[in-house]
Motif scaffolding. Structure first.
Motif, PDB file in Angstrom:
ATOM      1  N   UNK A   1      -3.446 -24.745  -0.145  1.00  0.00           N
ATOM      2  CA  UNK A   1      -3.855 -24.956   1.515  1.00  0.00           C
ATOM      3  C   UNK A   1      -4.608 -26.472   1.376  1.00  0.00           C
ATOM      4  N   UNK A   2      -5.731 -26.552   0.705  1.00  0.00           N
ATOM      5  CA  UNK A   2      -6.459 -27.542   0.713  1.00  0.00           C
ATOM      6  C   UNK A   2      -6.117 -28.848  -0.291  1.00  0.00           C
ATOM      7  N   UNK A   3      -4.900 -28.873  -0.529  1.00  0.00           N
ATOM      8  CA  UNK A   3      -4.436 -29.999  -1.381  1.00  0.00           C
ATOM      9  C   UNK A   3      -3.018 -30.466  -0.914  1.00  0.00           C
ATOM     10  N   UNK A   4      -2.548 -29.888   0.233  1.00  0.00           N
ATOM     11  CA  UNK A   4      -1.345 -30.346   0.826  1.00  0.00           C
ATOM     12  C   UNK A   4      -1.557 -30.863   2.144  1.00  0.00           C
ATOM     13  N   UNK A   5      -0.986 -31.958   2.783  1.00  0.00           N
ATOM     14  CA  UNK A   5      -1.497 -32.342   3.960  1.00  0.00           C
ATOM     15  C   UNK A   5      -1.269 -31.403   5.153  1.00  0.00           C
ATOM     16  N   UNK A   6      -0.322 -30.319   5.432  1.00  0.00           N
ATOM     17  CA  UNK A   6      -0.130 -29.514   6.503  1.00  0.00           C
ATOM     18  C   UNK A   6      -0.907 -28.428   6.009  1.00  0.00           C
ATOM     19  N   UNK A   7      -1.310 -27.964   4.833  1.00  0.00           N
ATOM     20  CA  UNK A   7      -2.008 -26.807   4.606  1.00  0.00           C
ATOM     21  C   UNK A   7      -3.735 -27.183   4.931  1.00  0.00           C
ATOM     22  N   UNK A   8      -4.121 -28.515   4.969  1.00  0.00           N
ATOM     23  CA  UNK A   8      -5.211 -29.048   5.249  1.00  0.00           C
ATOM     24  C   UNK A   8      -5.544 -28.920   6.887  1.00  0.00           C
ATOM     25  N   UNK A   9      -4.467 -29.395   7.452  1.00  0.00           N
ATOM     26  CA  UNK A   9      -4.594 -29.287   9.132  1.00  0.00           C
ATOM     27  C   UNK A   9      -4.626 -28.031   9.401  1.00  0.00           C
ATOM     28  N   UNK A  10      -3.686 -27.018   8.827  1.00  0.00           N
ATOM     29  CA  UNK A  10      -3.840 -25.923   9.323  1.00  0.00           C
ATOM     30  C   UNK A  10      -5.302 -24.888   8.827  1.00  0.00           C
ATOM     31  N   UNK A  11      -5.454 -25.221   7.906  1.00  0.00           N
ATOM     32  CA  UNK A  11      -6.990 -24.743   7.651  1.00  0.00           C
ATOM     33  C   UNK A  11      -8.212 -25.344   8.356  1.00  0.00           C
ATOM     34  N   UNK A  12      -8.143 -26.290   8.706  1.00  0.00           N
ATOM     35  CA  UNK A  12      -9.070 -26.948   9.602  1.00  0.00           C
ATOM     36  C   UNK A  12      -8.926 -26.352  11.173  1.00  0.00           C
ATOM     37  N   UNK A  13      -7.742 -26.343  11.514  1.00  0.00           N
ATOM     38  CA  UNK A  13      -7.384 -25.627  12.928  1.00  0.00           C
ATOM     39  C   UNK A  13      -7.570 -24.451  13.073  1.00  0.00           C
ATOM     40  N   UNK A  14      -7.335 -23.582  11.780  1.00  0.00           N
ATOM     41  CA  UNK A  14      -7.749 -22.214  12.005  1.00  0.00           C
ATOM     42  C   UNK A  14      -9.416 -22.330  12.028  1.00  0.00           C
ATOM     43  N   UNK A  15      -9.879 -22.775  11.145  1.00  0.00           N
ATOM     44  CA  UNK A  15     -11.486 -22.686  11.452  1.00  0.00           C
ATOM     45  C   UNK A  15     -12.078 -23.172  12.743  1.00  0.00           C
ATOM     46  N   UNK A  16     -11.592 -24.097  13.444  1.00  0.00           N
ATOM     47  CA  UNK A  16     -11.935 -24.422  14.683  1.00  0.00           C
ATOM     48  C   UNK A  16     -11.500 -23.470  15.627  1.00  0.00           C
ATOM     49  N   UNK A  17     -10.464 -22.719  15.614  1.00  0.00           N
ATOM     50  CA  UNK A  17      -9.829 -21.610  16.473  1.00  0.00           C
ATOM     51  C   UNK A  17     -10.753 -20.459  16.358  1.00  0.00           C
ATOM     52  N   UNK A  18     -11.243 -20.127  15.172  1.00  0.00           N
ATOM     53  CA  UNK A  18     -11.976 -19.170  15.004  1.00  0.00           C
ATOM     54  C   UNK A  18     -13.522 -19.244  15.453  1.00  0.00           C
ATOM     55  N   UNK A  19     -13.763 -20.490  15.464  1.00  0.00           N
ATOM     56  CA  UNK A  19     -15.119 -20.831  15.996  1.00  0.00           C
ATOM     57  C   UNK A  19     -15.235 -20.668  17.401  1.00  0.00           C
TER      58      UNK A  19
END
Length: 320
Positions: free
Chosen positions: A168-186
């Motif tokens: 997740x944190x080493x691929x372009x789409x995985x990075x974006x999904x991880x950041x977006x999930x964090x912001x959604x949860x917040x």
């Protein structure tokens, strides 16, 4: 005896001079002005003056310590052709879209559920609002563990259903999904509370009339609730646009250990480098305060543009 006609005398002049009132000027109300002056003084010192100074710095070349060199609009000309800046704009907009629209949907659903709850309303409100008051750094550290490649909870769930692990944190789409999930949860709980406040202003008689006309829950939501919630939805969308397009702490903390580059690089391939991360990189890593100020004004224009677009879209749907 003949009476002498009385001479026509002009009526006594009526005093039309208004009664003088004491002047209500600064001297009389100085204590009131003094009471509200701290806000304006602080806003002047930490708001208007820095904004004006940043505009001044953007017209110069400056490393933060030496003398300034006049550059005019050359910083902005370079900004328009800077592929790294436009790449950061694309990353920011994509992360914002991945986070904002699911967040608004989940916040609305949560608000409807809270509005219909009978018991423990305050407990639910506190629980949903808690992520917003939690430190962003702490949240990012936790999500870094959740999306870890080898020991993360998300990959453990994928393996449990027979799927392969995802870096997740080493691929372009995985990075974006991880950041977006964090912001959604917040931000879901915060916006759910705002939606809940809007729902509680809708008169109950409208729902009773809709039920008497045979409308079901889905029809009532789209025909009654959603039209009346449009001003609140517009507010949430604009605020989410302003905050989402200025994301910094989430990608900075989440990706700081995933690349052997600058702290503000945005992870492998710069896939998580947002506009504000790029601003910090140019300003504090490259010590180019002049170009960093120009980038900051570019960010301001992008945020204003997307806020106006979202506002117009929601307003146009309301008119239709």
């Amino acid at each position: 005896m003949a009476t002498v006609p009385a001479l026509d005398r002009p009526p006594a002049a009526v005093a039309d001079t208004p009664v003088t009132q004491p002047r209500k000027g600064f001297r009389k109300y100085w204590h009131l002005y003094a009471a509200i002056s701290p806000f304006y003084l602080l806003f002047l010192a930490f708001g208007l003056v820095p904004v004006g100074f940043s505009l001044y710095v953007s017209l110069h070349r400056w490393d933060g310590l030496g003398s300034m060199e006049w550059a005019g609009l050359s910083q902005y000309q370079y900004l328009l052709g800077d592929s790294d800046f436009w790449s950061s704009v694309g990353n920011t907009v994509l992360i914002w879209a991945l986070a904002t629209f699911p967040m608004i949907f989940l916040a609305m659903v949560t608000a409807v559920m809270l509005n219909s709850a009978v018991r423990f309303k305050n407990v639910y409100r506190f629980a949903y609002f808690l992520p917003n008051v939690t430190s962003v750094v702490a949240i990012a550290i936790v999500f870094g563990s959740v999306f870890s490649t080898n020991f993360g909870l998300v990959n453990a769930l994928l393996q449990a259903v027979g799927l392969d692990q995802v870096a997740w944190l080493n691929t372009p789409w995985g990075i974006k999904i991880a950041i977006a999930t964090l912001m959604t949860w917040q931000w879901t709980g915060y916006n759910a509370i705002i939606f809940l406040a809007g729902l509680q202003t809708i008169p109950g008689e409208l729902y009773e009339a809709a039920r008497m006309d045979g409308a079901g829950p889905v029809q009532t939501f789209f025909r009654v609730t959603l039209p009346l919630m449009r001003p609140v939805l517009l507010f949430v969308l604009v605020i989410s646009t302003v905050t989402g397009l200025q994301s910094f702490s989430e990608p900075q903390v989440l990706l700081q250990n995933t690349a052997n580059e600058s702290t503000f690089s945005g992870g492998p391939g710069h896939a998580g480098r947002t506009m504000v991360l790029y601003f910090f990189q140019q300003t504090f890593d490259n010590n180019d305060f002049g170009y960093g100020a120009a980038v900051a004004w570019g960010i301001f224009l992008v945020v204003i543009l997307f806020s106006i677009i979202n506002w117009r879209l929601v307003q146009r749907r309301g008119e239709d």
